[in-house]
Each structure stands twice: as C-alpha cells, then as structure tokens.
Design a protein around this motif. Structure first.
Motif, PDB file in Angstrom:
ATOM      1  N   VAL A 148      -3.925   2.858   5.049  1.00 15.56           N
ATOM      2  CA  VAL A 148      -4.361   3.537   3.829  1.00 15.56           C
ATOM      3  C   VAL A 148      -3.347   3.407   2.695  1.00 15.56           C
ATOM      4  O   VAL A 148      -3.732   3.452   1.517  1.00 15.56           O
ATOM      5  CB  VAL A 148      -4.701   5.019   4.094  1.00 15.56           C
ATOM      6  N   ASN A 149      -2.071   3.271   3.000  1.00 11.05           N
ATOM      7  CA  ASN A 149      -1.091   3.089   1.921  1.00 11.05           C
ATOM      8  C   ASN A 149      -0.925   1.617   1.554  1.00 11.05           C
ATOM      9  O   ASN A 149       0.038   1.237   0.903  1.00 11.05           O
ATOM     10  CB  ASN A 149       0.259   3.723   2.257  1.00 11.05           C
ATOM     11  N   GLY A 150      -1.914   0.808   1.965  1.00 12.11           N
ATOM     12  CA  GLY A 150      -1.941  -0.593   1.564  1.00 12.11           C
ATOM     13  C   GLY A 150      -3.289  -1.022   1.028  1.00 12.11           C
ATOM     14  O   GLY A 150      -3.498  -2.195   0.724  1.00 12.11           O
ATOM     15  N   GLN A 151      -4.238  -0.087   0.896  1.00 10.18           N
ATOM     16  CA  GLN A 151      -5.568  -0.459   0.424  1.00 10.18           C
ATOM     17  C   GLN A 151      -5.637  -0.387  -1.105  1.00 10.18           C
ATOM     18  O   GLN A 151      -4.671  -0.016  -1.776  1.00 10.18           O
ATOM     19  CB  GLN A 151      -6.628   0.442   1.054  1.00 10.18           C
ATOM     20  N   LEU A 152      -6.782  -0.780  -1.645  1.00 10.55           N
ATOM     21  CA  LEU A 152      -7.005  -0.773  -3.087  1.00 10.55           C
ATOM     22  C   LEU A 152      -6.607   0.560  -3.702  1.00 10.55           C
ATOM     23  O   LEU A 152      -7.018   1.625  -3.233  1.00 10.55           O
ATOM     24  CB  LEU A 152      -8.483  -1.045  -3.371  1.00 10.55           C
ATOM     25  N   GLY A 153      -5.798   0.511  -4.752  1.00  7.66           N
ATOM     26  CA  GLY A 153      -5.406   1.718  -5.473  1.00  7.66           C
ATOM     27  C   GLY A 153      -4.198   2.428  -4.916  1.00  7.66           C
ATOM     28  O   GLY A 153      -3.749   3.430  -5.483  1.00  7.66           O
ATOM     29  N   ALA A 154      -3.632   1.924  -3.814  1.00  6.38           N
ATOM     30  CA  ALA A 154      -2.430   2.536  -3.249  1.00  6.38           C
ATOM     31  C   ALA A 154      -1.197   2.123  -4.047  1.00  6.38           C
ATOM     32  O   ALA A 154      -1.133   1.019  -4.589  1.00  6.38           O
ATOM     33  CB  ALA A 154      -2.244   2.104  -1.793  1.00  6.38           C
ATOM     34  N   VAL A 155      -0.220   3.012  -4.129  1.00  2.00           N
ATOM     35  CA  VAL A 155       1.131   2.594  -4.479  1.00  2.00           C
ATOM     36  C   VAL A 155       1.655   1.993  -3.181  1.00  2.00           C
ATOM     37  O   VAL A 155       1.896   2.706  -2.210  1.00  2.00           O
ATOM     38  CB  VAL A 155       2.004   3.768  -4.943  1.00  2.00           C
ATOM     39  N   TYR A 156       1.771   0.681  -3.144  1.00  4.07           N
ATOM     40  CA  TYR A 156       1.895  -0.036  -1.881  1.00  4.07           C
ATOM     41  C   TYR A 156       3.038   0.470  -1.011  1.00  4.07           C
ATOM     42  O   TYR A 156       4.174   0.592  -1.464  1.00  4.07           O
ATOM     43  CB  TYR A 156       2.056  -1.541  -2.134  1.00  4.07           C
TER      44      TYR A 156
END
Length: 261
Positions: free
Chosen positions: A154-162
């Motif tokens: 989830v911290n790598g999906q679209l819209g995440a601050v990677y």
C-alpha cells in the motif's frame, strides 16, 4: 497472577515481534513494504483536466521537451513526443525540468496504456519526484502506476509517498484512460548547518480525489532502508523511466505555479 500473565504474554509478543524484525535480512527492500490496512477503492468522477492558469509555467504543452533534460546526461530529454503527449522511451532514463523550484502547485495528466500486462510494481510504473536531489531516483517520490485491480504494497501504490505514506484512497481509472494528478508541494527548509528547520509536506489529488492530506515527509525516497533528509536548495521536478517491460506511460498538460516558501 492475571496481571503477571498479561505481562508475560505482552513480553512474549514483543520478543516475537523483535525476532521477526531481526530475521529481516539487512538491505532487503521488502523490509519497508506496508501491505495493510488495504486502501479503499473510490470511483472518481468524470475526467476533468485543468488548463494552465495565467500565472503558470507550462512545462509540457504537447509540442516539445525544451523545458526538460535527461537526468543521467544533462542533455536533451529522450522521451517520445507525439499526438500531444510525451511517452517514456525505455532505456533513456529519467527526465527533469531545467528550471528549479521551491514550493509549488503542479498539475499533470497521465495515461497507462490499454492492454497493459504485468502485475504489482511491474505494471505501468513511473513516478513524480517532487524535488529531484540528484541522478537516478534520488528525491521525493509520489508514486504513479497502474493501481486499477492491481494489488501491491500500500505504501507503493498509486498516490503513495513511496515507501512512506499510503494514499487515503485508490481512485485509479482503467488503463487507456487519461488521469490527473494535482499537487501542492511545500519544500523542506534547512539551517546553515544542514539540519531540517521545516520538513517537506505534500497534498495531492488523483482524479480529483484526495490521496495525501498535508502529509509530512520523513526524508527523501529510498528503495532500501529508511528515508532521510540531506540539505538542498531549489530542485527540479522529475519524471521516472521505471524500465517496465510492458507498454510505457504517457504524460500531457504539465504546468506549475510557484508558491512562497
């Protein structure tokens, strides 16, 4: 005995958690992946691209890449321009703006190609680096990728601050459709000795849906390990050539407005 039992159980859980962390190999990128809780899917409204306002700096108007350069060489950006869009040309590397910025408002539109293949991070992956602090993938990344029916951490999906903060929602459209990203970036500030006097913050909307709400960044993006700050001044805005084997992502209508720091 009940209290003592609770202490023993709590200690046992803590030790088990510590053992789990200790067993993670040093230098493993999976150590910073977050898989839960799941990000809720939100169906966005009708597409609404924004024309550049009068005081904006147009970074891409569909005609050429004169505002951009190749990150690795400093020369001309090698991506393909056609039909009013710029498309990642695999192997040419990231591109970044020739101008540098502090805090700003940014708009861009992107399209994941229809019929794209692959899964997880290997599908339609790119990235918007809100401030590019060096070559390669150095900087602060807001993730852009195909998150339409495509699970990943989830911290790598679209819209995440990677690898830092998951998005508040997943408003991805189907591949083949144009999508929007709107960002307000508050650049970090540093003292004369390089210490952080104000961290960076980002507010971001994807397809008109809020995905980051004045989110504080813990430092620049790192694929392995924890984020950290390194002092810098104004920086370029960077778009990523992720090198995916599937069809590449396209961008159009990119503009920025300077904001006071």
């Amino acid at each position: 005995m009940g209290a003592m039992k609770g202490i023993v159980l709590g200690t046992g859980l803590l030790l088990a958690a510590s053992a789990s962390v200790a067993q993670t190999p040093e230098g493993d990128p999976k150590a910073t992946e977050q898989w839960s809780p799941a990000v809720p899917v939100v169906t966005p409204g009708a597409f609404a691209g924004w024309a550049a306002p009068a005081d904006a700096i147009v970074l891409f108007d569909g005609k050429g890449l004169d505002q951009w350069s190749a990150v690795n060489t400093g020369g001309a950006a090698g991506w393909t321009v056609a039909n009013g869009a710029v498309t990642v040309k695999k192997g040419t590397g990231n591109i970044q703006t020739k101008r540098t910025f502090g805090s700003y408002q940014l708009h861009l539109e992107y399209r994941i190609p229809a019929g794209i293949t692959g899964e997880g991070q290997a599908r339609g992956n790119s990235g918007l680096f809100l401030a590019s602090t060096g070559k390669g993938d150095e900087g602060y990344e807001l993730q852009i990728m195909d998150s339409y029916n495509n699970p990943t951490y989830v911290n790598g999906q679209l819209g995440a601050v990677y690898k830092q903060t998951p998005p508040l929602a997943n408003p991805a459209r189907k591949p083949g459709e144009w999508q929007t990203v709107d960002v307000t970036w508050s650049a970090p500030q540093f003292g004369a000795d390089g210490t952080v006097t104000r961290p960076a913050f980002v507010t971001a909307y994807v397809n008109g849906v809020l995905v980051q709400n004045h989110t504080e960044l813990r430092g620049a993006t790192t694929y392995i390990g924890q984020p950290k700050y390194t002092a810098h001044g104004k920086a370029s805005i960077k778009l990523q050539d992720h090198g995916d084997p599937s069809a590449p992502i396209s961008f159009r209508n990119i503009w920025v407005r300077d904001l006071p720091d």
